[in-house]
Design an enzyme around this catalytic site. Structure first.
Site: not given
Length: 127
Positions: A40, A47
């Protein structure tokens, strides 16, 4: 550094291995990459996503190890869901010049939010 880490760090997208497509028929290649990871850009937290790649080749196809290494280069990068999928789409579209291509990133939920990003060469904008 382990050999896999070395291959990922040394991977150069400009030299991505592509092969000639000698088939006379039109056909669709479907590749699923279930272990995509990026970081992120705001928090740095990882992620995770499954990437679905589909394309109808023209003159070229991507070598499968090359696509795996390319996708794995995102794992240490701070990049948004949207930017990562658009980059993958643009890179493959530019390298392969397929007749048709679609890239979908189905990201694991974070904070009760599930995101799916889709880029495709036949995109029709809803009115």
């Amino acid at each position: 550094m382990r050999y896999g880490e070395k291959e990922i760090k040394e991977f150069d997208v400009e030299n991505m291995e592509i092969w000639p497509n000698d088939a006379k028929n039109d056909y669709i290649i479907k590749i699923t990459l279930p272990e995509f990871m990026c970081c992120c850009p705001r928090s740095g937290y990882p992620d995770f996503a499954t990437i679905y790649l589909e394309y109808m080749p023209d003159k070229f196809v991507v070598e499968l190890k090359a696509i795996k290494l390319y996708i794995n280069t995102f794992m240490y990068r701070n990049v948004s869901h949207e930017a990562s999928i658009n980059e993958i789409y643009n890179t493959l579209k530019d390298k392969l010049k397929p007749k048709w291509i679609k890239v979908v990133g189905d990201f694991n939920p974070r904070g009760n939010v599930h995101t799916v990003i889709e880029c495709r060469s036949d995109m029709v904008v809803p009115k």
